[in-house]
Design a protein around this motif. Structure first.
Motif, PDB file in Angstrom:
ATOM      1  N   GLY A  85       0.911  -1.138   0.166  1.00 27.49           N
ATOM      2  CA  GLY A  85       0.006   0.099   0.125  1.00 27.49           C
ATOM      3  C   GLY A  85       0.895   1.114  -0.044  1.00 27.49           C
ATOM      4  N   GLY A  86       1.903   1.275  -0.780  1.00 24.92           N
ATOM      5  CA  GLY A  86       2.936   2.382  -0.638  1.00 24.92           C
ATOM      6  C   GLY A  86       2.433   3.463  -1.626  1.00 24.92           C
ATOM      7  N   LEU A  87       3.216   4.601  -1.182  1.00 23.32           N
ATOM      8  CA  LEU A  87       2.847   5.894  -2.073  1.00 23.32           C
ATOM      9  C   LEU A  87       3.966   6.467  -2.431  1.00 23.32           C
ATOM     10  CD1 LEU A  87       0.536   8.099  -2.419  1.00 23.32           C
ATOM     11  CD2 LEU A  87       1.528   9.230  -0.173  1.00 23.32           C
ATOM     12  N   ALA A  88       4.278   6.926  -3.713  1.00 18.39           N
ATOM     13  CA  ALA A  88       5.273   7.515  -4.361  1.00 18.39           C
ATOM     14  C   ALA A  88       5.010   9.010  -4.630  1.00 18.39           C
ATOM     15  CB  ALA A  88       5.809   6.910  -5.676  1.00 18.39           C
ATOM     16  N   VAL A  89       5.798   9.712  -4.211  1.00 14.99           N
ATOM     17  CA  VAL A  89       5.609  11.313  -4.463  1.00 14.99           C
ATOM     18  C   VAL A  89       6.774  11.945  -4.929  1.00 14.99           C
ATOM     19  CG1 VAL A  89       5.392  13.295  -3.033  1.00 14.99           C
ATOM     20  CG2 VAL A  89       4.556  11.441  -1.861  1.00 14.99           C
ATOM     21  N   LEU A  90       6.234  12.473  -6.231  1.00 11.56           N
ATOM     22  CA  LEU A  90       7.286  13.047  -7.314  1.00 11.56           C
ATOM     23  C   LEU A  90       6.828  14.137  -8.137  1.00 11.56           C
ATOM     24  CD1 LEU A  90       7.532  10.486 -10.344  1.00 11.56           C
ATOM     25  CD2 LEU A  90       5.632  10.398  -8.633  1.00 11.56           C
ATOM     26  N   ASP A  91       7.339  15.288  -8.310  1.00 21.84           N
ATOM     27  CA  ASP A  91       7.056  15.905  -9.505  1.00 21.84           C
ATOM     28  C   ASP A  91       7.319  15.292 -10.832  1.00 21.84           C
ATOM     29  OD1 ASP A  91       6.421  18.218 -11.151  1.00 21.84           O
ATOM     30  OD2 ASP A  91       8.330  19.411 -10.608  1.00 21.84           O
ATOM     31  N   CYS A  92       5.921  14.768 -11.381  1.00 22.38           N
ATOM     32  CA  CYS A  92       6.164  14.270 -12.759  1.00 22.38           C
ATOM     33  C   CYS A  92       5.887  15.080 -13.915  1.00 22.38           C
ATOM     34  CB  CYS A  92       5.145  12.848 -12.835  1.00 22.38           C
ATOM     35  SG  CYS A  92       3.537  13.180 -12.451  1.00 22.38           S
TER      36      CYS A  92
ATOM     37  N   THR B 125       2.010  -3.486  -5.000  1.00 21.25           N
ATOM     38  CA  THR B 125       2.012  -3.240  -3.700  1.00 21.25           C
ATOM     39  C   THR B 125       2.894  -1.774  -3.326  1.00 21.25           C
ATOM     40  OG1 THR B 125       4.436  -4.312  -3.781  1.00 21.25           O
ATOM     41  CG2 THR B 125       2.226  -5.783  -3.334  1.00 21.25           C
ATOM     42  N   GLY B 126       3.611  -1.277  -4.134  1.00 20.17           N
ATOM     43  CA  GLY B 126       4.185  -0.023  -3.723  1.00 20.17           C
ATOM     44  C   GLY B 126       4.885   0.435  -4.777  1.00 20.17           C
ATOM     45  N   ALA B 127       5.531   1.811  -4.882  1.00 16.36           N
ATOM     46  CA  ALA B 127       6.051   2.493  -5.704  1.00 16.36           C
ATOM     47  C   ALA B 127       7.068   3.346  -5.216  1.00 16.36           C
ATOM     48  CB  ALA B 127       5.112   3.264  -6.612  1.00 16.36           C
ATOM     49  N   TYR B 128       8.158   3.586  -6.088  1.00 14.41           N
ATOM     50  CA  TYR B 128       9.338   4.578  -5.406  1.00 14.41           C
ATOM     51  C   TYR B 128       9.810   5.446  -6.523  1.00 14.41           C
ATOM     52  CZ  TYR B 128      10.038   2.056  -1.042  1.00 14.41           C
ATOM     53  OH  TYR B 128       9.674   1.563   0.172  1.00 14.41           O
ATOM     54  N   PRO B 129       9.878   6.657  -6.447  1.00 14.44           N
ATOM     55  CA  PRO B 129      10.476   7.576  -7.606  1.00 14.44           C
ATOM     56  C   PRO B 129      12.101   7.729  -7.369  1.00 14.44           C
ATOM     57  CG  PRO B 129       9.859   8.857  -5.771  1.00 14.44           C
ATOM     58  CD  PRO B 129       9.552   7.465  -5.309  1.00 14.44           C
TER      59      PRO B 129
ATOM     60  N   ARG C 222      -7.234   1.339   8.217  1.00 16.83           N
ATOM     61  CA  ARG C 222      -5.901   0.592   8.226  1.00 16.83           C
ATOM     62  C   ARG C 222      -4.758   1.453   7.372  1.00 16.83           C
ATOM     63  NH1 ARG C 222      -9.865  -3.411   6.948  1.00 16.83           N
ATOM     64  NH2 ARG C 222     -10.271  -4.713   8.518  1.00 16.83           N
ATOM     65  N   GLY C 223      -3.855   2.373   8.103  1.00 15.21           N
ATOM     66  CA  GLY C 223      -3.079   3.106   7.435  1.00 15.21           C
ATOM     67  C   GLY C 223      -1.890   1.994   6.870  1.00 15.21           C
ATOM     68  N   ARG C 224      -1.425   2.622   5.723  1.00 19.08           N
ATOM     69  CA  ARG C 224      -0.150   1.815   5.180  1.00 19.08           C
ATOM     70  C   ARG C 224       1.076   2.762   4.698  1.00 19.08           C
ATOM     71  NH1 ARG C 224      -2.538  -1.767   7.451  1.00 19.08           N
ATOM     72  NH2 ARG C 224      -3.012  -3.910   6.702  1.00 19.08           N
ATOM     73  N   GLY C 225       1.042   2.891   3.571  1.00 18.28           N
ATOM     74  CA  GLY C 225       2.067   4.036   3.195  1.00 18.28           C
ATOM     75  C   GLY C 225       1.698   5.310   3.257  1.00 18.28           C
ATOM     76  N   ALA C 226       2.681   6.104   3.656  1.00 21.75           N
ATOM     77  CA  ALA C 226       2.320   7.811   3.773  1.00 21.75           C
ATOM     78  C   ALA C 226       3.350   8.656   3.176  1.00 21.75           C
ATOM     79  CB  ALA C 226       2.299   7.796   5.418  1.00 21.75           C
ATOM     80  N   ALA C 227       3.199   9.924   3.373  1.00 23.96           N
ATOM     81  CA  ALA C 227       4.361  10.911   3.038  1.00 23.96           C
ATOM     82  C   ALA C 227       3.909  12.305   3.993  1.00 23.96           C
ATOM     83  CB  ALA C 227       4.389  11.200   1.601  1.00 23.96           C
TER      84      ALA C 227
END
Length: 514
Positions: free
Chosen positions: A58-65, A111-115, A392-397
């Motif tokens: 449940g991941g969250l990626a944060v990026l200026d795309c 399941t998730g993402a990374y920038p 049910r929290g998972r990924g966050a930023a």
């Protein structure tokens, strides 16, 4: 080595700053602690869902795309498709998003993402973790991507980290895997191996990092300030049961695990997330590990890789819910450091929530917002701040979404909508955001160190990719400054010496070019 400092004016307008004074300034002490306040933001609906293979993730990626200086969000979907939320906020105004999910993100079982800028073209790409072959997506600009061929197996990926090793033009990539779904004797004591991809003349060579103990978070970090990033792995004892433990891999020519003879302390926990930060300004990072039950904040002891728990009185264990009336142990997931009131001290957000229906753990389990106090302890403010969600929290930023210098919050929830809160705290202190850029290889300066000196203490920050729980942030490094109206800044670029100190004024975003 010199620093070129640019001030970012309202998005899309840049202005070169005059030459900055080199003299050190005596800065006044930090402002008094303020009560943080957040308000919910309406965003397009998105839910992280699925069966037992999506209990974690449940991941969250944060990026200026799209290059407009506003951070966009990419949230994993589990059995639902991922979503890309384009940031439509006005600078300093209300936070807002629109659904701009491209067709290439119509991927199942994420399941998730990374920038990360994998090919050093200046655009942020995406590494998408899956229950199945992982996906590497190369940015085409304007929040569009294309798949990149990569050697991945049909594994259950739950963690990722990357670094640039000395002399390499491509990043070293590490993938953490959970339970081996093909093991007929599983799932207990059926943890999969983790994979390390190192550049070689033909592209990449893959190595098995074994034993694997069901990794849920991994992070390349220069914990010893030696110039070499080693790989920390946090593992889930729910599945390794007996013989596993937390791990720290020495990234030598042949990676090896640090041993107890070197000071490594064997410890076991239901490891979910990793975060590091020098909270006490002693020049050595603490490591914070989320878990079921106690959250483990640990300080380095001695000169080797030994870490020990901080005293319980620091208020960081966050072992039980503080609202909702459920007295069973908490379940921590993503940990994020950030100064939410800019008083000059880093606070901590922890996404909380039961795995699914585990009867030994709380079902009414609010997120934590631990506010740092002048004496080094932390107090809970999740309820008064308005972020004590019982989903049910998972990924966050924790990230500034509207350019007002205050860290906002986004959380992916399992079987509940993604939540975003805007930071509306008042009486806050000064701040500085530092955005590292370099030409050639490793355009975002992964592995660099930033130091900010307010005349009283020095905040040190390593630029990393990885950690958290299944997601991370690529963007400016945010420093709360308290009452300081200007500070001194220097950077140690990866595998280089420290730059000279430069004086910069507060309350701006600086693009720092090598």
């Amino acid at each position: 080595m010199r620093l070129n400092l640019f001030r970012i004016l309202p998005w899309k307008h840049w202005k070169m700053r005059e030459t900055l004074c080199l003299a050190a300034l005596l800065i006044a002490p930090g402002v008094a602690a303020q009560t943080p306040a957040f308000q919910p933001v309406d965003v397009p609906p998105h839910v992280y869902d699925g069966g037992w293979e999506h209990f974690v993730g449940g991941g969250l990626a944060v990026l200026d795309c799209d290059g407009d200086m506003r951070p966009d969000l990419v949230a994993a979907g589990g059995s639902n498709p991922p979503i890309l939320l384009r940031n439509t906020s006005l600078q300093g105004g209300p936070v807002s998003f629109e659904d701009a999910t491209p067709e290439v993100l119509d991927i199942g079982a994420t399941t998730g993402a990374y920038p990360i800028d994998l090919d050093s073209d200046g655009l942020l790409d995406l590494v998408v973790l899956r229950v199945g072959p992982d996906a590497l997506l190369r940015s085409l600009g304007d929040c569009n991507f294309e798949p990149v061929p990569f050697d991945t197996d049909d594994t259950w990926s739950t963690a990722f980290s990357a670094t640039w090793e000395a002399g390499q033009s491509l990043p070293t990539l590490a993938f953490g895997h959970y339970v081996d779904r093909t093991d007929p004797d599983g799932p207990f004591e059926a943890c999969d191996v983790n994979h390390l991809h190192r550049p070689d003349p033909d592209g990449y060579a893959r190595f098995n990092l074994t034993p694997g103990h069901c990794a849920l978070s991994i992070l390349f970090t220069d914990w010893a300030r030696s110039g070499r990033a080693d790989l920390r792995v946090s593992n889930d004892r729910h599945y390794y049961v007996r013989d596993g433990q937390e791990q720290l891999w020495a990234m030598e020519d042949s990676p090896r695990l640090f041993t107890e003879n070197e000071g490594w302390a064997r410890h076991q926990l239901w490891g979910m997330g990793i975060a590091t930060r020098d909270l006490d300004r002693d020049g050595r990072d603490e490591v914070f590990l989320s878990s079921m039950g106690d959250q483990r904040l640990m300080r380095r002891t001695g000169e080797g890789p030994a870490f020990s728990d901080v005293p319980f009185a620091m208020g960081t264990a966050a072992q039980r819910p503080y609202t909702g009336g459920d007295g069973r142990p908490s379940t921590g997931w993503h940990i994020a450091f950030g100064d939410v009131t800019n008083d000059g001290r880093d606070d901590v957000f922890i996404a909380k929530g039961n795995v699914q229906q585990m009867p030994g753990n709380a079902m009414e389990d609010p997120n934590n917002l631990l506010i740092s106090q002048e004496d080094g302890t932390f107090t809970e403010a999740g309820d008064v701040a308005g972020v004590a969600s019982l989903h049910r929290g998972r990924g966050a930023a924790l990230v500034d979404l509207n350019g007002d210098g205050l860290l906002d919050l986004a959380v992916v929830n399992r079987r509940a909508p993604l939540e975003v809160w805007q930071n509306v705290s008042v009486g806050t202190g000064h701040w500085l955001a530092v955005d590292l850029r370099r030409k050639g290889v490793n355009t975002r300066g992964i592995g660099a160190w930033i130091e900010v000196d307010d005349g009283t203490t020095v905040q040190a920050r390593e630029v990393t990719v990885g950690g958290g729980h299944a997601g991370g942030v690529a963007g400016p490094q945010h420093f709360g400054l308290g009452a300081a109206e200007s500070v001194r800044l220097r950077v140690r670029w990866p595998h280089e010496d420290w730059s000279d100190w430069r004086s910069v004024r507060a309350d701006q975003v600086l693009v720092v070019n090598e």
